[in-house]
Design a protein around this motif. Structure first.
Motif, PDB file in Angstrom:
ATOM      1  N   HIS A 147       0.846  -1.203   0.000  1.00 67.82           N
ATOM      2  CA  HIS A 147       0.000   0.000   0.000  1.00 67.82           C
ATOM      3  C   HIS A 147       0.881   1.253   0.000  1.00 67.82           C
ATOM      4  O   HIS A 147       0.582   2.241  -0.684  1.00 67.82           O
ATOM      5  CB  HIS A 147      -0.915   0.006   1.220  1.00 67.82           C
ATOM      6  N   THR A 191       2.362   1.690  -3.432  1.00 66.79           N
ATOM      7  CA  THR A 191       1.328   2.203  -4.346  1.00 66.79           C
ATOM      8  C   THR A 191       1.133   3.698  -4.142  1.00 66.79           C
ATOM      9  O   THR A 191       1.044   4.476  -5.105  1.00 66.79           O
ATOM     10  CB  THR A 191       0.006   1.452  -4.116  1.00 66.79           C
ATOM     11  N   ARG A 209       4.185   5.565  -5.525  1.00 61.04           N
ATOM     12  CA  ARG A 209       4.181   5.637  -6.986  1.00 61.04           C
ATOM     13  C   ARG A 209       3.223   6.722  -7.477  1.00 61.04           C
ATOM     14  O   ARG A 209       3.516   7.462  -8.420  1.00 61.04           O
ATOM     15  CB  ARG A 209       3.804   4.280  -7.574  1.00 61.04           C
ATOM     16  N   GLN A 210       2.058   6.818  -6.820  1.00 56.99           N
ATOM     17  CA  GLN A 210       1.100   7.861  -7.200  1.00 56.99           C
ATOM     18  C   GLN A 210       1.676   9.246  -6.908  1.00 56.99           C
ATOM     19  O   GLN A 210       1.559  10.169  -7.729  1.00 56.99           O
ATOM     20  CB  GLN A 210      -0.210   7.658  -6.431  1.00 56.99           C
ATOM     21  N   PHE A 240      -3.763  -7.016  -4.614  1.00 53.71           N
ATOM     22  CA  PHE A 240      -2.582  -6.690  -5.396  1.00 53.71           C
ATOM     23  C   PHE A 240      -2.406  -7.739  -6.494  1.00 53.71           C
ATOM     24  O   PHE A 240      -2.356  -8.938  -6.207  1.00 53.71           O
ATOM     25  CB  PHE A 240      -1.327  -6.651  -4.522  1.00 53.71           C
ATOM     26  N   PHE A 293       4.489  -5.775 -10.051  1.00 49.18           N
ATOM     27  CA  PHE A 293       3.087  -5.457 -10.262  1.00 49.18           C
ATOM     28  C   PHE A 293       2.731  -5.802 -11.707  1.00 49.18           C
ATOM     29  O   PHE A 293       3.530  -5.585 -12.615  1.00 49.18           O
ATOM     30  CB  PHE A 293       2.823  -3.959 -10.020  1.00 49.18           C
TER      31      PHE A 293
END
Length: 399
Positions: free
Chosen positions: A289, A292, A295-296, A375, A397
């Protein structure tokens, strides 16, 4: 209650019992805001008509300069408000009593009951007049090495504070300075440790884990991140731009990690090392999490870079799981609280493999098998790893 309402023993001065309490009765109280609030209540009981008081201290936290503790009549404790670094550029500070104290004034006294046009002009005085306060006094509080903080008191008593009230408050200030310095430096030590070694490691150091070689074996998910082409950037960009870039990059990476329960153990130039102990529920899912979210955040940072004509930042993240030694390592006089072990080395090698594989995030099979949650992962293949005899099976991913 006024000074004339209080029965004093022969030789006792107004407020002596509050001074005695500050000196001898606060040993077990850790927090200065609690002490300050209790002190104001005791001042009222002693016949000193304090209706509002504040304590302003500098903490030098990475995000804020200090704190203001504000007490008003009817409160048991004091409310704490953080003070930003840019406060001295704001209208509420410029020309205020606090600014006068910081600039060297030894005492500020303001008769709030007189015509405002005859007194000091500042919004803080107008606010106190609107509260019905009649008198105000502020003093510097001196800590070691010339550090100056501020304490203020105000009353709504008709005629303001009398001479006995002011004398009692003035005698209180040096004792409050001693009591507050201990608590503020304790908080500063904790803040510095949290800032430079992380909250969990900081707690361990404060609890006495300072001996070289001391530590514990911890099973953890390990994340190592590194920025691509940083050497080229640092060679060609102005220094301030490089620092700004690094700060933006670390904000994007670190905030999701800490939000999801990870601990940043080390910044290494343009890289970082973080762990998610498996003693925490859903540690592996929490790590993903965090990745993620990072990365955003990096995508948003790169969008802002594109608007200013900068090239996008690229990075690699290696994720593994295993037993690590978590503790003090270093020389006799300089220690680092960190993690070491083959699992850390493997995560570092995996981060380097992101360049070869062409995927920004790589996970080991050992880690992927522990992940639960929404995921979608895919097998990338097996790759030889420098320093390890067996190849490692990697996942990423999907997409």
């Amino acid at each position: 209650m006024t000074a004339s309402d209080v029965h004093l023993a022969p030789g006792q001065r107004l407020g002596d019992e509050v001074v005695d309490w500050l000196t001898n009765g606060t040993r077990d109280e850790r927090f200065i805001d609690n002490i300050f609030g209790q002190m104001c209540v005791r001042l009222q009981r002693a016949g000193i008509p304090v209706m509002r008081a504040s304590l302003h201290v500098q903490i030098n936290h990475p995000q804020w300069l200090g704190a203001r503790m504000l007490w008003s009549d009817g409160m048991e404790g004091a409310e704490i408000a953080r003070v930003d670094y840019d406060v001295r550029e704001r209208s509420e500070y410029i020309g205020s009593p606090a600014s006068e104290i910081v600039d060297g004034a030894e005492e500020i006294r303001e008769n709030l009951a007189r015509d405002p046009e005859l007194g000091r002009q500042h919004a803080v005085y107008d606010d106190m007049r609107a509260m019905g306060l009649t008198d105000y006094v502020a003093w510097p509080i001196y800590h070691t090495l010339g550090k100056r903080h501020i304490v203020t008191f105000a009353t709504d008593r008709h005629g303001g504070f009398d001479h006995a009230h002011i004398d009692a408050l003035r005698r209180l200030v040096p004792v409050l300075a001693l009591v507050s310095e201990i608590r503020i430096k304790n908080r500063l030590a904790r803040t510095l440790l949290e800032t430079y070694v992380g909250p969990h490691a900081g707690e361990m150091v404060l609890a006495g884990a300072t001996r070289r070689g001391s530590g514990e074996t911890v099973r953890a998910a390990i994340m190592i991140c590194d920025l691509r082409d940083f050497t080229k950037i640092s060679d060609n960009w102005p220094r301030d731009d490089v620092i700004d870039l690094l700060n933006g990059y670390f904000d994007a990476m670190v905030e999701p990690i800490t939000q999801h329960g990870g601990e940043i153990l080390k910044f290494i130039g343009d890289g970082l090392l973080a762990i998610f102990p498996l003693s925490q529920p859903d540690a592996c899912a929490n790590l993903l999490h965090a990745v993620t979210g990072a990365r955003q955040a990096m995508a948003e940072l790169n969008a802002r870079h594109a608007e200013s004509g900068r090239a996008p930042l690229r990075y690699g993240i290696g994720i593994h799981v295993g037993d690590v030694m978590y503790g003090n390592i270093g020389s006799r006089s300089r220690l680092d609280f960190t993690v070491i072990g083959p699992a850390v080395n493997m995560a570092s090698r995996m981060e380097a493999l992101t360049k070869q594989v062409g995927r920004p995030v790589l996970m080991s099979r050992a880690f992927a098998e522990l992940v639960e949650g929404p995921f979608a992962l895919e097998r990338v293949g097996e790759f030889p790893v420098r320093g390890f005899s067996d190849p490692i099976e990697l996942f990423a991913f999907e997409g």
